[in-house]
Design a protein around this motif. Structure first.
Motif, mmCIF file in Angstrom:
data_model
loop_
_atom_site.group_PDB
_atom_site.id
_atom_site.type_symbol
_atom_site.label_atom_id
_atom_site.label_comp_id
_atom_site.label_asym_id
_atom_site.label_seq_id
_atom_site.Cartn_x
_atom_site.Cartn_y
_atom_site.Cartn_z
ATOM 1 N N GLN A 84 0.805 -1.220 0.000
ATOM 2 C CA GLN A 84 0.000 0.000 0.000
ATOM 3 C C GLN A 84 0.842 1.277 0.000
ATOM 4 O O GLN A 84 0.587 2.199 -0.777
ATOM 5 C CB GLN A 84 -0.947 0.008 1.200
ATOM 6 N N ASP A 85 1.849 1.343 0.864
ATOM 7 C CA ASP A 85 2.639 2.579 0.944
ATOM 8 C C ASP A 85 3.351 2.874 -0.367
ATOM 9 O O ASP A 85 3.382 4.026 -0.829
ATOM 10 C CB ASP A 85 3.655 2.487 2.089
ATOM 11 N N MET A 86 3.935 1.845 -0.961
ATOM 12 C CA MET A 86 4.614 2.050 -2.240
ATOM 13 C C MET A 86 3.614 2.363 -3.344
ATOM 14 O O MET A 86 3.875 3.204 -4.213
ATOM 15 C CB MET A 86 5.456 0.823 -2.590
ATOM 16 N N LEU A 87 2.458 1.712 -3.317
ATOM 17 C CA LEU A 87 1.418 1.996 -4.313
ATOM 18 C C LEU A 87 0.983 3.448 -4.242
ATOM 19 O O LEU A 87 0.797 4.107 -5.278
ATOM 20 C CB LEU A 87 0.227 1.066 -4.094
ATOM 21 N N ASP A 88 0.811 3.969 -3.020
ATOM 22 C CA ASP A 88 0.441 5.379 -2.864
ATOM 23 C C ASP A 88 1.461 6.285 -3.553
ATOM 24 O O ASP A 88 1.103 7.245 -4.249
ATOM 25 C CB ASP A 88 0.357 5.747 -1.380
ATOM 26 N N ARG A 89 2.724 5.969 -3.360
ATOM 27 C CA ARG A 89 3.779 6.793 -3.957
ATOM 28 C C ARG A 89 3.795 6.645 -5.477
ATOM 29 O O ARG A 89 3.995 7.632 -6.205
ATOM 30 C CB ARG A 89 5.129 6.390 -3.365
ATOM 31 N N ALA A 90 3.578 5.433 -5.967
ATOM 32 C CA ALA A 90 3.554 5.209 -7.417
ATOM 33 C C ALA A 90 2.403 5.961 -8.076
ATOM 34 O O ALA A 90 2.568 6.562 -9.150
ATOM 35 C CB ALA A 90 3.447 3.718 -7.715
ATOM 36 N N LEU A 91 1.236 5.945 -7.447
ATOM 37 C CA LEU A 91 0.085 6.647 -8.018
ATOM 38 C C LEU A 91 0.241 8.160 -7.918
ATOM 39 O O LEU A 91 -0.193 8.901 -8.807
ATOM 40 C CB LEU A 91 -1.194 6.191 -7.315
ATOM 41 N N ASP A 132 -5.765 -5.272 -7.490
ATOM 42 C CA ASP A 132 -5.228 -5.672 -6.189
ATOM 43 C C ASP A 132 -5.431 -7.167 -5.984
ATOM 44 O O ASP A 132 -6.547 -7.678 -6.055
ATOM 45 C CB ASP A 132 -5.908 -4.900 -5.063
ATOM 46 N N ASN A 133 -4.342 -7.853 -5.715
ATOM 47 C CA ASN A 133 -4.346 -9.310 -5.568
ATOM 48 C C ASN A 133 -4.644 -9.743 -4.131
ATOM 49 O O ASN A 133 -3.827 -10.387 -3.474
ATOM 50 C CB ASN A 133 -3.005 -9.885 -6.022
ATOM 51 N N ALA A 134 -5.823 -9.366 -3.651
ATOM 52 C CA ALA A 134 -6.287 -9.802 -2.331
ATOM 53 C C ALA A 134 -5.327 -9.405 -1.217
ATOM 54 O O ALA A 134 -4.982 -10.214 -0.346
ATOM 55 C CB ALA A 134 -6.537 -11.313 -2.318
ATOM 56 N N SER A 135 -4.895 -8.154 -1.235
ATOM 57 C CA SER A 135 -4.030 -7.657 -0.168
ATOM 58 C C SER A 135 -4.771 -7.684 1.166
ATOM 59 O O SER A 135 -5.998 -7.556 1.223
ATOM 60 C CB SER A 135 -3.596 -6.222 -0.465
ATOM 61 N N LYS A 136 -4.009 -7.839 2.247
ATOM 62 C CA LYS A 136 -4.633 -7.860 3.569
ATOM 63 C C LYS A 136 -5.308 -6.535 3.875
ATOM 64 O O LYS A 136 -6.388 -6.493 4.474
ATOM 65 C CB LYS A 136 -3.571 -8.178 4.623
ATOM 66 N N HIS A 137 -4.651 -5.465 3.509
ATOM 67 C CA HIS A 137 -5.211 -4.127 3.730
ATOM 68 C C HIS A 137 -5.082 -3.347 2.433
ATOM 69 O O HIS A 137 -3.998 -3.269 1.854
ATOM 70 C CB HIS A 137 -4.475 -3.418 4.863
ATOM 71 N N PHE A 138 -6.178 -2.760 2.001
ATOM 72 C CA PHE A 138 -6.145 -2.025 0.728
ATOM 73 C C PHE A 138 -7.139 -0.878 0.781
ATOM 74 O O PHE A 138 -8.243 -1.011 1.328
ATOM 75 C CB PHE A 138 -6.488 -2.955 -0.432
ATOM 76 N N ARG A 139 -6.731 0.242 0.187
ATOM 77 C CA ARG A 139 -7.601 1.415 0.074
ATOM 78 C C ARG A 139 -7.194 2.207 -1.156
ATOM 79 O O ARG A 139 -6.101 2.010 -1.693
ATOM 80 C CB ARG A 139 -7.481 2.296 1.320
ATOM 81 N N ALA A 140 -8.066 3.080 -1.583
ATOM 82 C CA ALA A 140 -7.728 3.974 -2.680
ATOM 83 C C ALA A 140 -6.636 4.929 -2.223
ATOM 84 O O ALA A 140 -6.591 5.346 -1.060
ATOM 85 C CB ALA A 140 -8.961 4.757 -3.117
ATOM 86 N N ALA A 141 -5.739 5.251 -3.138
ATOM 87 C CA ALA A 141 -4.625 6.138 -2.809
ATOM 88 C C ALA A 141 -5.122 7.558 -2.573
ATOM 89 O O ALA A 141 -6.067 8.018 -3.242
ATOM 90 C CB ALA A 141 -3.600 6.135 -3.935
ATOM 91 N N ALA A 190 -7.184 11.245 -11.799
ATOM 92 C CA ALA A 190 -8.645 11.258 -11.622
ATOM 93 C C ALA A 190 -9.323 10.049 -12.249
ATOM 94 O O ALA A 190 -10.373 9.605 -11.781
ATOM 95 C CB ALA A 190 -9.216 12.554 -12.205
ATOM 96 N N ASN A 191 -8.724 9.499 -13.286
ATOM 97 C CA ASN A 191 -9.346 8.383 -14.007
ATOM 98 C C ASN A 191 -8.765 7.038 -13.568
ATOM 99 O O ASN A 191 -8.596 6.129 -14.368
ATOM 100 C CB ASN A 191 -9.160 8.565 -15.513
ATOM 101 N N THR A 192 -8.466 6.920 -12.278
ATOM 102 C CA THR A 192 -7.928 5.673 -11.733
ATOM 103 C C THR A 192 -9.069 4.744 -11.318
ATOM 104 O O THR A 192 -10.012 5.166 -10.646
ATOM 105 C CB THR A 192 -7.014 5.942 -10.535
ATOM 106 N N VAL A 193 -8.966 3.490 -11.725
ATOM 107 C CA VAL A 193 -9.974 2.474 -11.416
ATOM 108 C C VAL A 193 -9.309 1.386 -10.581
ATOM 109 O O VAL A 193 -8.200 0.944 -10.894
ATOM 110 C CB VAL A 193 -10.562 1.861 -12.710
#
Length: 345
Positions: A27-34, A51-60, A65-68
Motif C-alpha cells: 500500500q505505501d509504495m502503491l500510494d507513492r507510485a500513483l 489488487d491481488n487480495a491484499s490484507k489491507h487495501f484502500r484507494a490512494a 482522476a481516471n484511476t480504477v
C-alpha cells in the motif's frame, strides 16, 4: 521472414496511454507510485490498479482522476493480474506497465511517447530504472537474454552514466515498460502459468518471434525498489518462480535448431544454478523449482508448437539481440544500435 514494420502514428498527439498496476500488500509504495502518475506531464488515458487480495487495501490519497481499482478475492500473480488490468483499460493505443514499487519521473509517459513517435520501427519500450536507495546506480537499462536461457537486467548496479543512449535491447523489465496494445494482444499478453518472474522475458521473446522490436529509452526514468513485496531476489518465493520459469521460457521460445544447439548450455546453466543454491542453503527451494519445471514441460511444449508456428523472423536474426558471451554476465552488452534496422543491412 522479416521483422515487423509498424505503421503507427508518427506523432504523440491524441495517443492514449493506459497504465496497468498490479498490487499485492504494498500500500505505501502503491500510494507513492500513483502520486507519481498524478504528476505526469502527459496525463494517462486511464489507470487500472488490480489488487491481488491484499490484507489491507484502500484507494490512494493522490492519484490520477481516471484511476480504477479492481479488487480480486485471490492472488492472481503478476501475469494474470496484468492481463486483467489490460482488459479493463479498454480502448488505448499503448499500455504502460508500472510496478507499485516503481516511481516514475514526471515526464516518463511524455518521453516514452516521444520515443514511440520518432522510432516507429519499435513496438515496445524499456525505461531506465534507478535503484531507489541509491539513484546514482542503475537498477536496469533493459533486459539481456543469454543463449543459455539466463536473463538479467542490463547495467544492474552500474553508474547511471553508463546508460545514456537509446539502444535496441532484448526486452524491458516490466517494472516500467510500454507496449503497443495491438502487439501485446497479438501474442496473447502474459502467460498466466508463469504467475510471476520471467513472465516479462517470455512476453518479450514471443514479441520478438512475432517480429516486434524493443528500444531502451534512457530519458524515461523511474526509481525502483525491486522485489518490494516478495522478500528480495534470493527469497524462496523469488528463487522458485524465477528458476522454474527460466526453463519454461527457453522451452517455449528458443527457435528451431538453436533450441538443440544451445540445449547443453541450458542444461549446464541449470546444474550450475542448482549447485549455487545448494551452497546457499536453498537446496529444497531450487529442487522444487526444477522438479515443477520438468512437470510443466508437456504443457510448455504444446505452447511451443503454437509459438513457433507464429514466428515471422528468421532464427538467425534473433541472435543479434541475444547475449552470446562465454562469460554470460558481461555487463552493458548492447544488442544493436537503435538506428539499426534489418532492412539497412
Amino acid at each position: 521472414m522479416t521483422e515487423r514494420s509498424t505503421s503507427r502514428q508518427i506523432t504523440s498527439r491524441g495517443v492514449r496511454v493506459g497504465v496497468a498496476i498490479v498490487n499485492w500488500n504494498s500500500q505505501d509504495m502503491l500510494d507513492r507510485a500513483l502520486e507519481a502518475l498524478a504528476r505526469q506531464t502527459r496525463t494517462p488515458h486511464r489507470v487500472v490498479v488490480v489488487d491481488n487480495a491484499s490484507k489491507h487495501f484502500r484507494a490512494a490519497p493522490v492519484a490520477p482522476a481516471n484511476t480504477v481499482y479492481e479488487r480480486l478475492s485471490f492472488n492472481s500473480g503478476f501475469a494474470q493480474g496484468n492481463n486483467i488490468a489490460v482488459k479493463l483499460l479498454g480502448e488505448c493505443d499503448w499500455i504502460a506497465l508500472v510496478n507499485p514499487d516503481a516511481f516514475l519521473a514526471p515526464d516518463w509517459i511524455e518521453r516514452m511517447l516521444e520515443a514511440a513517435a520518432t522510432e516507429v520501427d519499435y513496438a515496445f519500450f524499456a525505461g531506465k530504472t534507478l535503484i531507489e536507495a541509491d539513484p546514482s546506480l542503475l537498477d536496469g537499462a533493459g533486459d539481456i537474454y543469454h543463449i543459455s536461457g539466463i536473463t538479467w537486467r542490463r547495467g544492474y548496479r552500474q553508474p547511471d552514466v553508463n546508460a545514456a543512449e537509446r539502444i535496441e535491447v532484448f526486452g524491458p523489465c516490466a517494472a516500467t515498460a510500454m507496449y503497443a496494445k495491438d502487439a501485446f494482444e497479438a501474442v496473447g499478453g502474459f502467460d498466466e502459468d508463469f504467475f510471476c518472474y520471467v513472465e516479462d522475458v517470455d512476453l518479450a521473446f514471443r514479441l520478438r518471434l512475432a517480429g516486434y522490436r524493443c528500444l531502451f529509452v534512457p530519458d524515461a526514468v523511474a526509481l525502483h525498489v525491486g522485489s518490494g513485496t516478495t522478500g528480495g531476489q534470493h527469497s524462496p518465493f523469488s528463487v522458485y518462480h524465477g528458476h522454474r520459469n527460466l526453463v519454461w521460457a527457453y522451452v517455449k521460445n528458443m527457435p528451431g535448431g538453436w533450441f538443440w544447439l544451445f540445449l547443453p548450455l541450458h542444461l549446464a546453466m541449470n546444474v550450475a544454478a542448482c549447485a549455487l543454491f545448494v551452497l546457499r542453503g536453498q537446496a529444497r527451494t531450487i529442487a522444487r523449482a526444477k522438479r515443477d519445471a520438468l512437470r510443466g514441460l508437456p504443457l510448455m511444449w504444446r505452447k511451443r508448437v503454437s509459438v513457433q508456428r507464429g514466428r515471422v523472423v528468421r532464427a538467425t536474426d534473433l541472435l543479434r539481440v541475444m547475449n552470446m558471451a562465454l562469460l554470460p554476465f558481461a555487463r552493458m552488452t548492447p544488442a544493436a544500435p537503435a538506428s539499426k534496422n534489418k532492412h539497412d543491412e
